[in-house]
Each structure stands twice: as structure tokens, then as C-alpha cells.
Scaffold this active site. Structure first.
Site, PDB file in Angstrom:
ATOM      1  CE1 TYR A  17      -3.797  -2.344   0.425  1.00  0.00           C
ATOM      2  CE2 TYR A  17      -2.370  -3.421   2.045  1.00  0.00           C
ATOM      3  CZ  TYR A  17      -3.496  -3.436   1.229  1.00  0.00           C
ATOM      4  OH  TYR A  17      -4.301  -4.540   1.206  1.00  0.00           O
ATOM      5  CG  HIS A  94      -8.742  -4.210  -5.436  1.00  0.00           C
ATOM      6  ND1 HIS A  94      -9.446  -4.263  -4.260  1.00  0.00           N
ATOM      7  CD2 HIS A  94      -9.538  -4.747  -6.387  1.00  0.00           C
ATOM      8  CE1 HIS A  94     -10.608  -4.835  -4.488  1.00  0.00           C
ATOM      9  NE2 HIS A  94     -10.697  -5.134  -5.768  1.00  0.00           N
ATOM     10  CB  SER A  96      -2.304  -4.279  -2.985  1.00  0.00           C
ATOM     11  OG  SER A  96      -3.497  -5.008  -2.763  1.00  0.00           O
ATOM     12  NE  ARG A 105      -4.455 -10.094   0.426  1.00  0.00           N
ATOM     13  CZ  ARG A 105      -4.850  -9.439   1.526  1.00  0.00           C
ATOM     14  NH1 ARG A 105      -5.830  -8.586   1.470  1.00  0.00           N
ATOM     15  NH2 ARG A 105      -4.243  -9.621   2.682  1.00  0.00           N
TER      16      ARG A 105
HETATM   17  C1  DQA Z   1      -7.442  -3.899  -1.154  1.00  0.00           C
HETATM   18  C2  DQA Z   1      -7.044  -5.363  -1.319  1.00  0.00           C
HETATM   19  C3  DQA Z   1      -7.822  -6.237  -0.366  1.00  0.00           C
HETATM   20  O1  DQA Z   1      -7.448  -7.610  -0.557  1.00  0.00           O
HETATM   21  C4  DQA Z   1      -7.517  -5.857   1.052  1.00  0.00           C
HETATM   22  O2  DQA Z   1      -8.265  -6.652   1.941  1.00  0.00           O
HETATM   23  C5  DQA Z   1      -7.711  -4.408   1.310  1.00  0.00           C
HETATM   24  C6  DQA Z   1      -7.343  -3.444   0.291  1.00  0.00           C
HETATM   25  C7  DQA Z   1      -6.540  -2.968  -1.992  1.00  0.00           C
HETATM   26  O3  DQA Z   1      -6.849  -1.801  -2.100  1.00  0.00           O
HETATM   27  O4  DQA Z   1      -5.520  -3.441  -2.513  1.00  0.00           O
HETATM   28  O5  DQA Z   1      -8.061  -4.004   2.417  1.00  0.00           O
HETATM   29  O6  DQA Z   1      -8.764  -3.727  -1.611  1.00  0.00           O
END
Ligand code: DQA
Length: 140
Positions: A17, A94, A96, A105
Site C-alpha cells: 500500500y 484495489h 495493491s 484475494r
Molecule cells: C485492497 C485489497 C484487499 O485484498 C484488502 O483486503 C484491502 C485493500 C486494496 O486496495 O488493494 O483491504 O482492496
């Protein structure tokens, strides 16, 4: 719309992040949106029901949605159903690269309701999301 744990940006794992806080990120998004001629409203919660109810209230308030539901993305059929009800063009974001992290994920229950998905591009991913949304809105 930012979901669960996105209020903790600035202290989340820097391998995945950006170091920006949510407030800083929102300022950037707002500036980009205004460059693109769009007006933004922001919402963040760590409570799934509040996220759902916010989606319920969007009709007449917004022309489109950019949403990062955080971990709810991967399993919340309640949010999926509410997004379907909102019936607005939506872009999934997202920060990430979710497809290159843990297997769980990789699943998103909202992708098929969205006009686009942006993943792994950090804060600039929101520019791409806004551009995709603007493109879609200009077709209407
Ligand atoms: C997220 C990715 C998700 O897997 C994670 O739980 C998040 C952030 C991202 O912005 O990369 O909290 O959505």
C-alpha cells in the site's frame, strides 16, 4: 467508496500500500476528478451494513461509483447485491495487486457488476478509474 480498513492507510503494509493517508488520497482523487470535470463525494466505513446502506442511498445522488471495498470484495454477497441494486456504472479499485497476493484475494464478488477493474496501481489507479467512469458517463 472505501471499505473496511482503508481508513488505516498510512500504516498498512508498505509492500502493498502507498504511504498516503486516506485523507491525502481523497484530496488527490478530488483534484483529479475536478481536472476531469467530475465532482466527488467520499464515504468510508468499517461496518458492512453501513456500506450496504450507503449503496442503497446512492440513487439520485450519484451518476457513478468508484469503490474499493477492501477485504469485503472477496466475499461479501451483501455488498454485491447492494451494488447491483444501486444500478450505476461502477469501477472496482484495489491499491495493491490483488491477483499477485494470497489466493483468497483473487476472488472478487463484484467484478462482473463493474465496468472496469483497476488493481495494483496504487494511488494513480484512482485516476484510471475516474477516466473509465467519465468515458462511460459520456456515452450516456
Ligand atoms: C485492497 C485489497 C484487499 O485484498 C484488502 O483486503 C484491502 C485493500 C486494496 O486496495 O488493494 O483491504 O482492496
Amino acid at each position: 467508496m472505501h471499505g473496511v480498513n482503508l481508513d488505516q492507510l498510512g500504516r498498512r503494509d508498505p509492500r502493498h500500500y502507498p504511504r498516503v493517508t486516506l485523507t491525502e488520497l481523497e484530496h488527490r482523487i478530488e483534484a483529479t476528478a475536478s481536472e476531469l470535470g467530475l465532482v466527488t463525494r467520499f464515504f468510508q466505513t468499517n461496518h458492512e451494513g453501513d456500506f450496504v446502506e450507503h449503496l442503497h442511498r446512492l440513487e439520485g445522488l450519484a451518476d457513478g461509483i468508484v469503490l474499493n471495498p477492501g477485504a469485503w470484495t472477496h466475499y461479501s454477497y451483501a455488498i454485491r447485491d447492494a451494488l447491483e441494486l444501486a444500478s450505476l456504472p461502477a469501477v472496482e479499485v484495489h491499491l495493491s495487486e490483488v491477483d499477485r497476493r494470497e489466493d483468497w484475494r483473487r476472488q472478487s464478488v463484484i467484478t462482473e457488476l463493474c465496468i472496469a477493474r483497476v488493481s495494483g496501481k496504487g494511488a494513480p489507479g484512482y485516476r484510471e478509474a475516474l477516466e473509465r467512469l467519465r468515458e462511460e458517463l459520456s456515452k450516456q
